[in-house]
Each structure stands twice: as C-alpha cells, then as structure tokens.
Design a protein around this motif. Sequence first.
Motif, PDB file in Angstrom:
ATOM      1  N   ILE A 101      42.681  58.153  38.004  1.00 43.43           N
ATOM      2  CA  ILE A 101      42.919  56.786  37.560  1.00 43.43           C
ATOM      3  C   ILE A 101      43.988  56.758  36.469  1.00 43.43           C
ATOM      4  CG2 ILE A 101      41.866  54.767  36.465  1.00 43.43           C
ATOM      5  CD1 ILE A 101      39.155  55.766  37.596  1.00 43.43           C
ATOM      6  N   ILE A 102      44.912  55.828  36.589  1.00 40.93           N
ATOM      7  CA  ILE A 102      45.890  55.579  35.534  1.00 40.93           C
ATOM      8  C   ILE A 102      45.387  54.378  34.741  1.00 40.93           C
ATOM      9  CG2 ILE A 102      48.262  54.938  34.993  1.00 40.93           C
ATOM     10  CD1 ILE A 102      49.104  56.378  37.562  1.00 40.93           C
ATOM     11  N   TYR A 103      45.101  54.612  33.472  1.00 45.22           N
ATOM     12  CA  TYR A 103      44.558  53.573  32.597  1.00 45.22           C
ATOM     13  C   TYR A 103      45.669  52.998  31.716  1.00 45.22           C
ATOM     14  CZ  TYR A 103      39.815  55.556  33.392  1.00 45.22           C
ATOM     15  OH  TYR A 103      38.633  56.009  33.928  1.00 45.22           O
ATOM     16  N   PRO A 104      46.180  51.796  32.003  1.00 48.39           N
ATOM     17  CA  PRO A 104      47.122  51.176  31.070  1.00 48.39           C
ATOM     18  C   PRO A 104      46.406  50.885  29.748  1.00 48.39           C
ATOM     19  CG  PRO A 104      47.203  50.099  33.210  1.00 48.39           C
ATOM     20  CD  PRO A 104      45.996  50.973  33.215  1.00 48.39           C
ATOM     21  N   ALA A 105      47.084  51.162  28.642  1.00 49.14           N
ATOM     22  CA  ALA A 105      46.466  50.983  27.326  1.00 49.14           C
ATOM     23  C   ALA A 105      46.955  49.710  26.658  1.00 49.14           C
ATOM     24  CB  ALA A 105      46.778  52.184  26.436  1.00 49.14           C
ATOM     25  N   ILE A 106      46.021  49.003  26.053  1.00 43.49           N
ATOM     26  CA  ILE A 106      46.344  47.851  25.216  1.00 43.49           C
ATOM     27  C   ILE A 106      45.731  48.108  23.851  1.00 43.49           C
ATOM     28  CG2 ILE A 106      45.967  45.388  24.806  1.00 43.49           C
ATOM     29  CD1 ILE A 106      46.048  44.928  27.778  1.00 43.49           C
ATOM     30  N   ASP A 107      46.570  48.339  22.861  1.00 44.66           N
ATOM     31  CA  ASP A 107      46.115  48.542  21.485  1.00 44.66           C
ATOM     32  C   ASP A 107      46.363  47.249  20.716  1.00 44.66           C
ATOM     33  OD1 ASP A 107      45.653  51.080  22.339  1.00 44.66           O
ATOM     34  OD2 ASP A 107      47.035  52.060  20.959  1.00 44.66           O
ATOM     35  N   LEU A 135      49.826  44.424  38.574  1.00 46.13           N
ATOM     36  CA  LEU A 135      50.645  45.538  39.051  1.00 46.13           C
ATOM     37  C   LEU A 135      49.817  46.660  39.678  1.00 46.13           C
ATOM     38  CD1 LEU A 135      53.293  45.747  36.175  1.00 46.13           C
ATOM     39  CD2 LEU A 135      53.614  44.859  38.493  1.00 46.13           C
ATOM     40  N   GLY A 136      48.520  46.428  39.807  1.00 41.42           N
ATOM     41  CA  GLY A 136      47.693  47.377  40.547  1.00 41.42           C
ATOM     42  C   GLY A 136      46.739  48.223  39.743  1.00 41.42           C
ATOM     43  N   ALA A 137      46.659  47.993  38.431  1.00 44.88           N
ATOM     44  CA  ALA A 137      45.713  48.774  37.623  1.00 44.88           C
ATOM     45  C   ALA A 137      44.289  48.578  38.143  1.00 44.88           C
ATOM     46  CB  ALA A 137      45.791  48.354  36.161  1.00 44.88           C
ATOM     47  N   THR A 138      43.525  49.660  38.175  1.00 46.17           N
ATOM     48  CA  THR A 138      42.132  49.581  38.616  1.00 46.17           C
ATOM     49  C   THR A 138      41.160  49.671  37.444  1.00 46.17           C
ATOM     50  OG1 THR A 138      42.099  51.982  39.009  1.00 46.17           O
ATOM     51  CG2 THR A 138      42.630  50.553  40.879  1.00 46.17           C
ATOM     52  N   TRP A 139      41.673  50.033  36.276  1.00 50.85           N
ATOM     53  CA  TRP A 139      40.930  50.055  35.016  1.00 50.85           C
ATOM     54  C   TRP A 139      41.892  49.664  33.906  1.00 50.85           C
ATOM     55  CZ3 TRP A 139      36.072  51.224  32.871  1.00 50.85           C
ATOM     56  CH2 TRP A 139      35.081  51.654  33.762  1.00 50.85           C
ATOM     57  N   LEU A 140      41.315  49.204  32.784  1.00 53.63           N
ATOM     58  CA  LEU A 140      42.107  48.899  31.602  1.00 53.63           C
ATOM     59  C   LEU A 140      41.460  49.559  30.388  1.00 53.63           C
ATOM     60  CD1 LEU A 140      44.625  47.138  30.908  1.00 53.63           C
ATOM     61  CD2 LEU A 140      43.021  45.370  30.161  1.00 53.63           C
ATOM     62  N   HIS A 141      42.305  50.133  29.530  1.00 54.00           N
ATOM     63  CA  HIS A 141      41.840  50.804  28.310  1.00 54.00           C
ATOM     64  C   HIS A 141      42.292  49.988  27.105  1.00 54.00           C
ATOM     65  CE1 HIS A 141      40.958  54.177  25.570  1.00 54.00           C
ATOM     66  NE2 HIS A 141      42.134  53.933  25.008  1.00 54.00           N
ATOM     67  N   ILE A 142      41.324  49.504  26.314  1.00 55.48           N
ATOM     68  CA  ILE A 142      41.654  48.673  25.154  1.00 55.48           C
ATOM     69  C   ILE A 142      41.140  49.338  23.882  1.00 55.48           C
ATOM     70  CG2 ILE A 142      41.320  46.441  24.028  1.00 55.48           C
ATOM     71  CD1 ILE A 142      40.950  45.165  26.729  1.00 55.48           C
ATOM     72  N   VAL A 143      41.977  49.331  22.851  1.00 55.76           N
ATOM     73  CA  VAL A 143      41.572  49.832  21.539  1.00 55.76           C
ATOM     74  C   VAL A 143      41.772  48.733  20.505  1.00 55.76           C
ATOM     75  CG1 VAL A 143      41.984  51.522  19.722  1.00 55.76           C
ATOM     76  CG2 VAL A 143      42.138  52.214  22.119  1.00 55.76           C
ATOM     77  N   VAL A 169      44.204  59.391  33.314  1.00 51.52           N
ATOM     78  CA  VAL A 169      45.104  59.529  32.172  1.00 51.52           C
ATOM     79  C   VAL A 169      45.414  58.140  31.625  1.00 51.52           C
ATOM     80  CG1 VAL A 169      47.132  59.559  33.695  1.00 51.52           C
ATOM     81  CG2 VAL A 169      47.306  60.474  31.365  1.00 51.52           C
ATOM     82  N   ILE A 170      45.414  58.038  30.300  1.00 44.47           N
ATOM     83  CA  ILE A 170      45.743  56.784  29.634  1.00 44.47           C
ATOM     84  C   ILE A 170      47.245  56.770  29.344  1.00 44.47           C
ATOM     85  CG2 ILE A 170      45.415  55.434  27.523  1.00 44.47           C
ATOM     86  CD1 ILE A 170      42.540  56.653  27.449  1.00 44.47           C
ATOM     87  N   VAL A 171      47.882  55.659  29.679  1.00 44.30           N
ATOM     88  CA  VAL A 171      49.320  55.547  29.480  1.00 44.30           C
ATOM     89  C   VAL A 171      49.610  54.300  28.659  1.00 44.30           C
ATOM     90  CG1 VAL A 171      51.587  55.482  30.572  1.00 44.30           C
ATOM     91  CG2 VAL A 171      49.672  56.606  31.738  1.00 44.30           C
ATOM     92  N   GLY A 172      50.408  54.470  27.611  1.00 49.11           N
ATOM     93  CA  GLY A 172      50.737  53.343  26.750  1.00 49.11           C
ATOM     94  C   GLY A 172      52.211  53.075  26.665  1.00 49.11           C
ATOM     95  N   ARG A 173      52.869  53.702  25.680  1.00 50.26           N
ATOM     96  CA  ARG A 173      54.267  53.390  25.378  1.00 50.26           C
ATOM     97  C   ARG A 173      55.182  53.501  26.590  1.00 50.26           C
ATOM     98  NH1 ARG A 173      56.923  53.097  20.467  1.00 50.26           N
ATOM     99  NH2 ARG A 173      55.087  53.944  19.403  1.00 50.26           N
ATOM    100  N   ALA A 174      54.951  54.494  27.453  1.00 53.06           N
ATOM    101  CA  ALA A 174      55.833  54.686  28.610  1.00 53.06           C
ATOM    102  C   ALA A 174      55.843  53.462  29.524  1.00 53.06           C
ATOM    103  CB  ALA A 174      55.407  55.928  29.396  1.00 53.06           C
ATOM    104  N   LEU A 175      54.712  52.792  29.638  1.00 55.67           N
ATOM    105  CA  LEU A 175      54.658  51.576  30.454  1.00 55.67           C
ATOM    106  C   LEU A 175      55.403  50.429  29.779  1.00 55.67           C
ATOM    107  CD1 LEU A 175      50.932  51.578  31.667  1.00 55.67           C
ATOM    108  CD2 LEU A 175      52.969  52.183  32.989  1.00 55.67           C
TER     109      LEU A 175
END
Length: 248
Positions: free
Chosen positions: A2-8, A42-50, A219-225
């Motif tokens: 899973i690719i987890y887009p990060a929202i901080d 855009l197809g995310a199946t999970w979201l990672h929030i901090v 893997v959690i992905v932030g700045r690169a996205l």
Amino acid sequence: MIIYPAIDIKNGKCVRLYQGDPSKETVYGSDPLTVARRWESLGATWLHIVDLDGAFAGRPVHYEVIARIASTLSIPVQVGGGIRNSEDVEKYLEAGISRVIVGTRALKDPEWFSQVCTAYPGRIAAGLDARNGFVAVKGWKNVTSVTVAEVARIWNDLPLAALIYTDIARDGTQRGVNVKATESLLKITRHPVIASGGVASIEDILVLLPLVKEGLNGVIVGRALYTGSLKLEEAIRIVNYHLSGRER
C-alpha cells in the motif's frame, strides 16, 4: 504493498517538515480536506494523517478536521499525533478513523498500551520513530536510550495492526528509504511494517518490493507527492504490475 499519501496538519494547513523540525516547514495546502480528496481521487486506498500540533502539544489539536476527513472519504484513514490516553483513542475510532497510531505513551506506559491494544485489536498501530536506531518521542524532540529492536520485540505479543517505522533523518529529505533498517525490523517483528521517510521517486518504492514477502505492508509518501517527483497514480500502477508478476 500500500502507498499511503501523508497529510501532516500544522496550524490548520497541510505541511511537510524537514527531519521533523517545526522550524523547517513547507506549506502545501490550506485545506487538508481538499488535499485528502485529491489523493483519494488519484487512487489512494489508504490515507495517513499526522496532527503535528497534537504531537508537539501532547494531545489532539485538529480532531475536528481529521474527523471530517474520515467521514467524507470512502477510503480508510490512519491517524497519529498526540494520542496519549484511552479517551482520545476511543474518540477517533468512533469518528470513523480505521487505525489509531500511538507512539510516545506506547513507550512510556507499556501496561496502558497493552490494555488499549487488547481493547481494540487490529485497530492500533505503533509509531516507531527513530534517530540512528534509537526511538524518539514527544513529536521527535526527545531521543531515548531504547532501540527500535528492543521495543519491537516487546510488542510482538500485542494484537497490533502494524508498526510504522520512520527514519527521522530521512523524513522530508527525499534521500531514499532506509531499506536496511526496515529489513532488520521485519526480521524481528511478527507485525506488518509500514516504512516511512525519504521517498523521492518510484525507484525508492521499487527497492522495497522484495520486502513485501517479509511482511512489509506499505510505504508512507509525503513530500515527493507534493513536489511532483512521484506521481501517485503511476506509482500505484507500477507497484501493482510488479506484485502481480507483470513487467513494467
């Protein structure tokens, strides 16, 4: 995987920090809900929030906006940042959060952490944030004398959803994931592992794929996205092709 887009979230905005330093902040959006909807579309199946303000304050600060995101999106959401008592865990879960991430109190109060994991089996993830192999707490401000390996072994008998492992030195730097440390953790823990920190391009994700069979969940992905050096749709497509055995 899973690719987890990060929202901080900091001061109500979507930001990225460099190596967890609040003085090195880049704002990427004024409305976290709009950003969340974008990643879902855009197809995310999970979201990672901090909740970054929550991590520094030791209590949830942006509960309302996070609860609104969870109730608006159709994909599951995992949340961390300042969650240090049972009431806040329950409050988030009742708001529709799928997975709650606990870091600081998990280390400081093992008895409580065991109790909350048992009360909500498969709904609690442990945050393992490290500098040079040693666990950091309280919004990454304090580095302990406890190693990642020591903590991972202690948590092996708990009904955790996952271990979220962040190499702080790489977080927000786009210098690549610490594959070696992630692989070492996978050899110790019986829980799924989510890697975080350093992703810059699709190559940084592809080098993690061999670890999927060892228990890597994602893997959690932030700045690169946010900078565009990694395209979410493309990354998801390429990962799915590789895991299904097809060529790129």
